[in-house]
Design a protein around this motif. Structure first.
Motif, mmCIF file in Angstrom:
data_model
loop_
_atom_site.group_PDB
_atom_site.id
_atom_site.type_symbol
_atom_site.label_atom_id
_atom_site.label_comp_id
_atom_site.label_asym_id
_atom_site.label_seq_id
_atom_site.Cartn_x
_atom_site.Cartn_y
_atom_site.Cartn_z
ATOM 1 N N HIS A 147 -10.639 -33.750 34.894
ATOM 2 C CA HIS A 147 -10.084 -33.348 33.603
ATOM 3 C C HIS A 147 -8.578 -33.112 33.680
ATOM 4 O O HIS A 147 -7.799 -33.664 32.885
ATOM 5 N N GLY A 197 -7.050 -36.952 34.211
ATOM 6 C CA GLY A 197 -7.007 -37.162 32.776
ATOM 7 C C GLY A 197 -7.754 -38.409 32.339
ATOM 8 O O GLY A 197 -7.288 -39.167 31.495
ATOM 9 N N VAL A 198 -8.926 -38.647 32.922
ATOM 10 C CA VAL A 198 -9.654 -39.887 32.697
ATOM 11 C C VAL A 198 -10.461 -39.831 31.406
ATOM 12 O O VAL A 198 -10.711 -38.762 30.839
ATOM 13 N N ALA A 199 -10.865 -41.011 30.946
ATOM 14 C CA ALA A 199 -11.719 -41.152 29.776
ATOM 15 C C ALA A 199 -12.804 -42.160 30.081
ATOM 16 O O ALA A 199 -12.693 -42.953 31.034
ATOM 17 N N SER A 200 -13.859 -42.143 29.303
ATOM 18 C CA SER A 200 -14.962 -43.076 29.504
ATOM 19 C C SER A 200 -14.442 -44.515 29.538
ATOM 20 O O SER A 200 -13.593 -44.903 28.726
ATOM 21 N N ASP A 210 -12.792 -45.739 32.206
ATOM 22 C CA ASP A 210 -11.789 -45.844 33.268
ATOM 23 C C ASP A 210 -12.456 -46.122 34.605
ATOM 24 O O ASP A 210 -13.578 -45.679 34.870
ATOM 25 N N SER A 235 -19.430 -41.066 31.537
ATOM 26 C CA SER A 235 -19.279 -39.870 30.713
ATOM 27 C C SER A 235 -18.629 -38.769 31.528
ATOM 28 O O SER A 235 -18.756 -38.721 32.752
ATOM 29 N N LEU A 236 -17.910 -37.890 30.825
ATOM 30 C CA LEU A 236 -17.267 -36.750 31.470
ATOM 31 C C LEU A 236 -17.429 -35.540 30.569
ATOM 32 O O LEU A 236 -16.874 -35.493 29.464
#
Length: 252
Positions: free
Chosen positions: A44, A48-51, A53, A71-72
């Motif tokens: 997080h 700073g990743v997103a679905s 990546d 998912s995160l």
């Protein structure tokens, strides 16, 4: 860059260059689940990743490759393992025997030497090691594993070092050291030794590093009698974590 601008940069304790997974983290469908709070928080706050990546993944004791974030959430992350095809970096040909440092320095030293590729570590009691250090929570197997894990993540490695505790110097020198020296070059770092630390050796090596203040004369004599060569890093007196890093870089 000014001093003020340097001070304003927030410092991160560890850069997770590799998301290291245990086989138990992978479910029957081949999805990898990260539920450790530290790693989830790191995804997080630092990555700073997103679905969707892709990140570098590695299996503990196994291969390295890529995974896609599915998912995160607040407490867990799920990855699809895309490929695992790379071998971990080659280890250093060294068994490091380190006089037990003070707890805070021990934590940093374990992370540093693991990142550099040391796979065999012995923590040794010597005369100048405070006996209270052996009661530190940092010596709990779980804490040691945590520091080794951080070092692996930093260096994109997957092979945990083996750590042995030797609480008595004399039995170690008499019983364990001869076996460890078989087929190895024995070196111990100590201020005032006549020989400078060699550079760029390719030999399988046993490297002994004393505590702050160095080995006492009795210990030096016993190491010399055992067939180890004393070496120095120059006139400067270094902290243990600095000396260990400098020795490994110079030798290998």
């Amino acid at each position: 860059m000014t001093l003020n601008s340097i001070q304003a940069i927030p410092l991160k304790r560890s850069i997770m260059n590799l998301i290291l997974l245990d086989l138990a983290d992978i479910d029957a469908d081949g999805y990898a689940w990260v539920r450790d709070p530290r790693r989830v928080r790191h995804l997080h706050e630092v990555h700073g990743v997103a679905s969707g990546d892709e990140l570098t993944l590695g299996i503990l004791g196994g291969a390295i490759g890529r995974g896609r974030l599915i998912s995160l959430g607040e407490h867990e992350a799920c990855f699809e393992v895309i490929r695992l095809e790379l071998s971990p970096p080659a280890p250093l040909p060294v068994h490091l025997v380190l006089a037990l440092p003070r707890p805070r320095m021990l934590a940093r030293s374990l992370e540093h030497v693991t990142a550099l590729g040391v796979k065999h570590i012995t923590l040794l009691h010597t005369r100048r090691v405070e006996k209270s250090y052996w009661q530190s929570p940092e010596l709990a197997p779980g804490r040691i594993r945590d520091h080794l894990w951080l070092g692996l993540e930093q260096a994109r490695d997957t092979v945990l070092p083996e750590v042995t505790l030797e609480r008595r110097f004399k039995p170690f020198v008499e019983d364990r050291l001869p076996e460890l020296l078989q087929g190895r070059r024995g070196l111990f770092a100590h201020p005032g030794m006549p020989s400078a630390c060699p550079r760029g050796i390719g030999d399988d090596t046993l490297l002994l590093v004393g505590p702050e203040g160095g080995f006492i004369p009795y210990e030096v004599e016993r190491l010399l009698d055992a067939g180890c060569q004393g070496v120095h890093l120059g006139e400067r007196i270094l902290r243990v974590e600095t000396a260990v890093t400098a020795l490994l870089a110079r030798l290998f």
